[in-house]
Scaffold this motif. Structure first.
Motif, PDB file in Angstrom:
ATOM      1  N   ASP A   1       5.177  -0.524  18.212  1.00 45.61           N
ATOM      2  CA  ASP A   1       5.208  -1.446  16.680  1.00 45.61           C
ATOM      3  C   ASP A   1       5.121   0.166  15.633  1.00 45.61           C
ATOM      4  O   ASP A   1       5.894   0.442  14.779  1.00 45.61           O
ATOM      5  CB  ASP A   1       4.749  -2.372  16.396  1.00 45.61           C
TER       6      ASP A   1
ATOM      7  N   LEU B   1       7.407   3.299  16.156  1.00 47.33           N
ATOM      8  CA  LEU B   1       8.634   3.253  15.928  1.00 47.33           C
ATOM      9  C   LEU B   1       8.506   2.804  13.995  1.00 47.33           C
ATOM     10  O   LEU B   1       9.555   3.704  14.051  1.00 47.33           O
ATOM     11  CB  LEU B   1       8.818   1.676  16.202  1.00 47.33           C
ATOM     12  N   VAL B   2       7.367   2.735  13.572  1.00 45.23           N
ATOM     13  CA  VAL B   2       7.688   3.519  12.133  1.00 45.23           C
ATOM     14  C   VAL B   2       7.600   4.448  11.737  1.00 45.23           C
ATOM     15  O   VAL B   2       8.361   4.981  11.230  1.00 45.23           O
ATOM     16  CB  VAL B   2       6.856   2.403  11.826  1.00 45.23           C
TER      17      VAL B   2
ATOM     18  N   ARG C   1      12.174   4.767  13.080  1.00 46.93           N
ATOM     19  CA  ARG C   1      13.396   4.325  13.420  1.00 46.93           C
ATOM     20  C   ARG C   1      13.105   2.935  13.322  1.00 46.93           C
ATOM     21  O   ARG C   1      14.280   2.035  13.431  1.00 46.93           O
ATOM     22  CB  ARG C   1      12.901   3.952  14.925  1.00 46.93           C
ATOM     23  N   ARG C   2      11.947   1.946  12.749  1.00 46.94           N
ATOM     24  CA  ARG C   2      12.172   0.741  12.875  1.00 46.94           C
ATOM     25  C   ARG C   2      10.998   1.345  11.001  1.00 46.94           C
ATOM     26  O   ARG C   2      10.470   1.119  10.383  1.00 46.94           O
ATOM     27  CB  ARG C   2      11.325  -0.145  13.718  1.00 46.94           C
ATOM     28  N   HIS C   3      11.713  -0.038  10.307  1.00 48.81           N
ATOM     29  CA  HIS C   3      11.435  -0.193   8.575  1.00 48.81           C
ATOM     30  C   HIS C   3       9.567  -0.928   8.836  1.00 48.81           C
ATOM     31  O   HIS C   3       9.601  -2.528  10.336  1.00 48.81           O
ATOM     32  CB  HIS C   3      11.795  -0.991   8.099  1.00 48.81           C
TER      33      HIS C   3
ATOM     34  N   ASP D   1       9.957  -5.223   9.979  1.00 46.42           N
ATOM     35  CA  ASP D   1       9.561  -5.219  11.523  1.00 46.42           C
ATOM     36  C   ASP D   1       9.927  -5.597  12.007  1.00 46.42           C
ATOM     37  O   ASP D   1      10.056  -5.715  13.355  1.00 46.42           O
ATOM     38  CB  ASP D   1      11.792  -4.765  11.830  1.00 46.42           C
ATOM     39  N   VAL D   2       8.112  -4.985  12.262  1.00 45.60           N
ATOM     40  CA  VAL D   2       7.354  -4.243  13.444  1.00 45.60           C
ATOM     41  C   VAL D   2       6.003  -5.582  13.056  1.00 45.60           C
ATOM     42  O   VAL D   2       5.980  -6.401  11.903  1.00 45.60           O
ATOM     43  CB  VAL D   2       7.012  -3.456  13.540  1.00 45.60           C
TER      44      VAL D   2
ATOM     45  N   ARG E   1      14.403   3.177   7.520  1.00 41.61           N
ATOM     46  CA  ARG E   1      15.110   2.466   8.011  1.00 41.61           C
ATOM     47  C   ARG E   1      14.974   1.155   6.868  1.00 41.61           C
ATOM     48  O   ARG E   1      13.883   0.991   6.038  1.00 41.61           O
ATOM     49  CB  ARG E   1      14.765   1.403   8.675  1.00 41.61           C
TER      50      ARG E   1
ATOM     51  N   ARG F   1      17.405  -4.237   9.989  1.00 38.02           N
ATOM     52  CA  ARG F   1      18.427  -3.784  10.237  1.00 38.02           C
ATOM     53  C   ARG F   1      18.969  -4.017  11.596  1.00 38.02           C
ATOM     54  O   ARG F   1      19.256  -4.015  12.425  1.00 38.02           O
ATOM     55  CB  ARG F   1      18.677  -3.042  10.053  1.00 38.02           C
ATOM     56  N   PHE F   2      17.479  -4.041  12.130  1.00 40.70           N
ATOM     57  CA  PHE F   2      17.494  -4.712  13.451  1.00 40.70           C
ATOM     58  C   PHE F   2      16.982  -5.498  14.487  1.00 40.70           C
ATOM     59  O   PHE F   2      15.964  -6.344  15.335  1.00 40.70           O
ATOM     60  CB  PHE F   2      16.498  -3.420  14.863  1.00 40.70           C
TER      61      PHE F   2
END
Length: 116
Positions: free
Chosen positions: A69, A72-73, A77-79, A82-83, A110, A114-115
């Motif tokens: 997580d 990804l942040v 790759r992720r907001h 979203d983690v 992001r 979105r994911f």
């Protein structure tokens, strides 16, 4: 690996986490914000179950969660919404919102959801 490839997370994520933590000042500089003097502690669980930490143990600002997580942040790759990262402290919250573990101009990040 193609767009639909499945990449299994490994403990090598610690290298990305290290870059993400070391890039904390850059995340602020690239956005023309003052670099905070407040230390941030990062406590992550690697995919294999072991711990990975950075920053002083007594830091009031803290980011805690899985290495995946966090990575990804910081690679945008992720907001952060979203983690599953636990974030405490104003500086840690601001940093996670703008974290950028790569060179160049500020990344767009992001959109949340979105994911999802």
């Amino acid at each position: 690996a193609g767009r639909d490839a499945v990449r299994e997370p490994t403990d090598r994520l610690r290298h990305v986490a290290e870059i993400g933590v070391r890039a904390l000042p850059w995340s602020f500089v690239v956005r023309r914000r003052p670099v905070p003097r407040v230390p941030v502690r990062v406590e992550l669980t690697l995919p294999g179950g072991g711990p990975w930490t950075a920053g002083p143990e007594d830091a009031a600002d803290l980011v805690r969660g899985t290495a995946l997580d966090f990575c990804l942040v910081v690679t945008q790759r992720r907001h952060p919404d979203d983690v599953d990262l636990a974030i405490s402290g104003a500086v840690a919250k601001e940093w996670v919102d703008i974290a950028q573990a790569f060179a160049g101009p500020p990344g767009a990040g992001r959109r949340p959801g979105r994911f999802a």
